[in-house]
Design an enzyme around this catalytic site. Sequence first.
Site, PDB file in Angstrom:
ATOM      1  N   GLY A  10     -22.353  18.463  -2.726  1.00 47.10           N
ATOM      2  CA  GLY A  10     -21.241  18.530  -3.688  1.00 47.10           C
ATOM      3  C   GLY A  10     -21.063  17.189  -4.381  1.00 47.10           C
ATOM      4  N   PHE A  11     -20.067  17.143  -5.213  1.00 47.90           N
ATOM      5  CA  PHE A  11     -19.801  15.950  -6.014  1.00 47.90           C
ATOM      6  C   PHE A  11     -19.515  14.722  -5.126  1.00 47.90           C
ATOM      7  CE2 PHE A  11     -15.763  14.032  -7.868  1.00 47.90           C
ATOM      8  CZ  PHE A  11     -16.415  12.973  -8.475  1.00 47.90           C
ATOM      9  N   ILE A  12     -18.524  14.809  -4.271  1.00 47.78           N
ATOM     10  CA  ILE A  12     -18.179  13.638  -3.447  1.00 47.78           C
ATOM     11  C   ILE A  12     -19.204  13.463  -2.319  1.00 47.78           C
ATOM     12  CG2 ILE A  12     -16.409  12.553  -1.980  1.00 47.78           C
ATOM     13  CD1 ILE A  12     -14.294  14.100  -3.579  1.00 47.78           C
ATOM     14  N   ASP A  31     -25.029  22.361   3.231  1.00 47.69           N
ATOM     15  CA  ASP A  31     -24.361  22.837   2.023  1.00 47.69           C
ATOM     16  C   ASP A  31     -24.908  24.217   1.684  1.00 47.69           C
ATOM     17  OD1 ASP A  31     -23.416  23.122  -0.770  1.00 47.69           O
ATOM     18  OD2 ASP A  31     -22.888  21.005  -0.567  1.00 47.69           O
ATOM     19  N   GLY A  36     -21.750  23.223  -4.738  1.00 47.83           N
ATOM     20  CA  GLY A  36     -22.627  22.051  -4.801  1.00 47.83           C
ATOM     21  C   GLY A  36     -23.905  22.420  -5.543  1.00 47.83           C
ATOM     22  N   LEU A  76     -16.430  17.859   4.262  1.00 52.48           N
ATOM     23  CA  LEU A  76     -16.044  17.961   2.850  1.00 52.48           C
ATOM     24  C   LEU A  76     -16.264  19.368   2.306  1.00 52.48           C
ATOM     25  CD1 LEU A  76     -17.655  14.677   1.394  1.00 52.48           C
ATOM     26  CD2 LEU A  76     -15.453  14.938   2.473  1.00 52.48           C
ATOM     27  N   THR A  95     -12.857  29.986   3.774  1.00 56.26           N
ATOM     28  CA  THR A  95     -13.752  28.826   3.873  1.00 56.26           C
ATOM     29  C   THR A  95     -12.979  27.637   4.421  1.00 56.26           C
ATOM     30  OG1 THR A  95     -14.810  29.577   1.850  1.00 56.26           O
ATOM     31  CG2 THR A  95     -15.344  27.346   2.560  1.00 56.26           C
ATOM     32  N   ALA A 117     -11.498  16.111   4.921  1.00 50.17           N
ATOM     33  CA  ALA A 117     -11.055  15.899   3.535  1.00 50.17           C
ATOM     34  C   ALA A 117      -9.946  16.887   3.194  1.00 50.17           C
ATOM     35  CB  ALA A 117     -12.217  16.073   2.576  1.00 50.17           C
ATOM     36  N   TYR A 149      -4.402  27.241  -1.585  1.00 48.87           N
ATOM     37  CA  TYR A 149      -5.266  26.075  -1.367  1.00 48.87           C
ATOM     38  C   TYR A 149      -4.502  25.002  -0.588  1.00 48.87           C
ATOM     39  CZ  TYR A 149      -8.228  22.049  -2.530  1.00 48.87           C
ATOM     40  OH  TYR A 149      -9.010  20.924  -2.476  1.00 48.87           O
TER      41      TYR A 149
END
Length: 324
Positions: A10-12, A31, A36, A76, A95, A117, A149
């Site tokens: 993913g991004f981070i 992942d 991602g 994450l 998830t 996270a 969320y």
Amino acid sequence: MRVLITGGAGFIGSHLAEVFLERGVEVYIIDDLSTGSVENIEHLQANPRFHYFFDTVMNRFLMAELIDRTDCIFHLAAAVGVRLIVESPVRTIETNVKGTEIVLDLASKKKKTVVIASTSEVYGKSNAIPFCEDGDLVMGATTKGRWSYACSKALDEFLALAYWKEKQCPTIVVRLFNTVGPRQTGQYGMVIPRFVQQALDGQPLTVFGTGQQSRCFTWVGDVVDALVQLSQHSEAVGGIYNIGSTQEVSIHDLAQRVKVMTDSQSDIILMPYDQAYESGFEDMERRVPSLRKIQKLIGYKPTRDLTGIIEEVIQYAKQKELSF
Ligand code: UDP
């Protein structure tokens, strides 16, 4: 040292993997590429200390194996992005809650350090600005999908703290505030990559609501650096830490900045929330972190201001276009 990063493509996650590899650490990532992308980690694949597993954190057997092999877990993997959350609420809740349960259960058996996270979204509709880690969380009604969320992440936090208290599993919770940088996609709602892409494509910049709502954007490099430092600090265990920036900007001003910085002729248009997301959608008006706690522990200080962050995103978007 060996680390496991869930959501590592993913991004981070991909930025975190990169930093650990630079420091000589053995990096395992898992992942399922739901949000991602292989592109994010392509440049890491040749490194012999990089190990990629294409699977979900729900695969308990594989997770047990990976947690066994590593010293510290950065969890994450999560459903992220307001658009995804509104469109796929079941996936978001499952998830975020089940994945974290599996990670904590397995890590606690081996007493491995886990960094969970979480998100500034957990502060919900609170107006106790700046948000302090021990402040109240103010959620909206359960009929408004967005809050699933925040609630799922708040439950993750409760669980992480409970595993520390009851089972002495060293856990650290981080609340990330609007993290931005290269590799972030605007596909799931994130405003800066969306505005930059719209401006470069000559499309209107779509400001949702009145545009008077504000955010503080955080450079991904600062987030990653803070994650590494917290994971290695014994006093961080059992705590919750905001990671963010205090440079506040309204979304309308942000659109104007992006337009100027990209030298774009695009219009800036206002779009009602029910058109952008769904009817009855509730936004957060302001979201500003108190950084006192993390500053005190690791001397955290943002290194890039908003202009610097937007510049990086513009540069990345232009490079990406060239590579196609
Ligand atoms: N936003 C916007 N236009 C877009 C995407 C987002 O005006 O194309 C707004 C969104 O309503 C919110 C802010 O920008 O007020 C930040 O949105 P983002 O999804 O990046 O993060 P959030 O803070 O909502 O988690």
